[in-house]
Design a protein around this motif. Structure first.
Motif, PDB file in Angstrom:
ATOM      1  N   ALA A  22       2.822  -0.735   2.863  1.00  0.00           N
ATOM      2  CA  ALA A  22       2.502  -2.117   2.472  1.00  0.00           C
ATOM      3  C   ALA A  22       1.936  -2.879   3.660  1.00  0.00           C
ATOM      4  O   ALA A  22       0.934  -3.597   3.532  1.00  0.00           O
ATOM      5  CB  ALA A  22       3.754  -2.809   1.933  1.00  0.00           C
ATOM      6  N   ALA A  25      -1.577  -1.748   4.388  1.00  0.00           N
ATOM      7  CA  ALA A  25      -2.549  -2.357   3.465  1.00  0.00           C
ATOM      8  C   ALA A  25      -2.873  -3.788   3.886  1.00  0.00           C
ATOM      9  O   ALA A  25      -4.045  -4.189   3.898  1.00  0.00           O
ATOM     10  CB  ALA A  25      -2.011  -2.325   2.031  1.00  0.00           C
ATOM     11  N   ARG A 111      -8.693  -2.824  -5.262  1.00  0.00           N
ATOM     12  CA  ARG A 111      -7.293  -2.368  -5.225  1.00  0.00           C
ATOM     13  C   ARG A 111      -6.604  -2.883  -3.965  1.00  0.00           C
ATOM     14  O   ARG A 111      -5.459  -3.324  -4.012  1.00  0.00           O
ATOM     15  CB  ARG A 111      -7.223  -0.836  -5.272  1.00  0.00           C
ATOM     16  N   LEU A 115      -3.361  -5.302  -3.767  1.00  0.00           N
ATOM     17  CA  LEU A 115      -2.160  -4.975  -2.997  1.00  0.00           C
ATOM     18  C   LEU A 115      -1.821  -6.083  -2.015  1.00  0.00           C
ATOM     19  O   LEU A 115      -0.670  -6.525  -1.930  1.00  0.00           O
ATOM     20  CB  LEU A 115      -2.368  -3.668  -2.228  1.00  0.00           C
ATOM     21  N   ARG A 118      -0.399  -9.133  -3.781  1.00  0.00           N
ATOM     22  CA  ARG A 118       0.961  -8.923  -4.299  1.00  0.00           C
ATOM     23  C   ARG A 118       1.991  -8.836  -3.178  1.00  0.00           C
ATOM     24  O   ARG A 118       3.125  -9.256  -3.357  1.00  0.00           O
ATOM     25  CB  ARG A 118       1.030  -7.644  -5.144  1.00  0.00           C
ATOM     26  N   ILE A 129       4.187   1.538  -6.617  1.00  0.00           N
ATOM     27  CA  ILE A 129       2.807   1.963  -6.379  1.00  0.00           C
ATOM     28  C   ILE A 129       2.854   3.338  -5.738  1.00  0.00           C
ATOM     29  O   ILE A 129       3.617   3.569  -4.791  1.00  0.00           O
ATOM     30  CB  ILE A 129       2.069   0.975  -5.468  1.00  0.00           C
ATOM     31  N   ILE A 134      -2.654   3.406  -2.360  1.00  0.00           N
ATOM     32  CA  ILE A 134      -2.919   2.704  -1.102  1.00  0.00           C
ATOM     33  C   ILE A 134      -3.815   3.549  -0.205  1.00  0.00           C
ATOM     34  O   ILE A 134      -4.783   3.047   0.371  1.00  0.00           O
ATOM     35  CB  ILE A 134      -1.603   2.354  -0.384  1.00  0.00           C
TER      36      ILE A 134
END
Length: 179
Positions: A22, A25, A111, A115, A118, A129, A134
């Motif tokens: 995360a 990303a 995408r 990500l 979110r 996910i 990712i």
């Protein structure tokens, strides 16, 4: 660029700490957004602003000579999607070229933006996910970041480009291993 290096670092830790994906990303998105802003800024440093704000700055620059100008109150740049659209639709000042982004790369960037949004703006829900969701986005963001950074390559210090090449290669390799 620190965000690109952070993406690399987070990916290196993701094998044992999967939630690091995360952060990778977020870092990849920030790297690309920052590179878009830098590449679009131009010689007057106003190219990442919307048309209205650019006009205000141009008026300020013109009127400053006569001592009659107030600095615009905003310095808010365009959204990620508008920056990307501008970079792909018109030539950038320093190179005279626009950013080429394939349909597959656009899908990956959508995408990645999903990500990032979110993660950065949590909601009261649960979502899962797949790591591949990712990992398919990060090399695209890294490559495009590098291309955009080349717009201002005259600002690179010696060896900086090679470090960035290595960072992008490492990100790509980490993501390929997640396959």
């Amino acid at each position: 660029m620190i965000s690109l290096h952070d993406c690399e670092e987070q990916l290196g830790r993701a094998k044992t700490e999967p939630l690091r994906l995360a952060q990778a990303a977020k870092s990849a998105h920030l790297a690309l957004q920052s590179a878009l802003i830098d590449a679009l800024a131009g010689s007057a440093s106003i190219g990442a602003y919307d048309e209205k704000l650019r006009s205000q700055y141009l008026s300020y620059f013109e009127n400053t000579r006569a001592g009659l100008a107030d600095l615009p109150k905003s310095d808010r740049v365009m959204s990620f999607n508008r920056l990307l659209a501008k970079a792909t639709e018109q030539p950038m000042e320093w190179s005279g070229r626009s950013l080429e982004v394939s349909d597959d790369e656009r899908d990956a960037l959508e995408r990645l933006s999903f990500l990032r949004d979110r993660i950065e703006h949590p909601r009261p829900d649960t979502w899962l996910i797949e790591p591949q969701f990712i990992s398919l986005t990060l090399p695209v963001a890294a490559r495009l970041t590098l291309r955009l950074l080349d717009e201002r390559s005259h600002h690179y210090e010696e060896g900086h480009r090679q470090i960035l090449d290595n960072t992008v290669a490492t990100i790509t390799n980490y993501c390929a291993a997640m396959g």
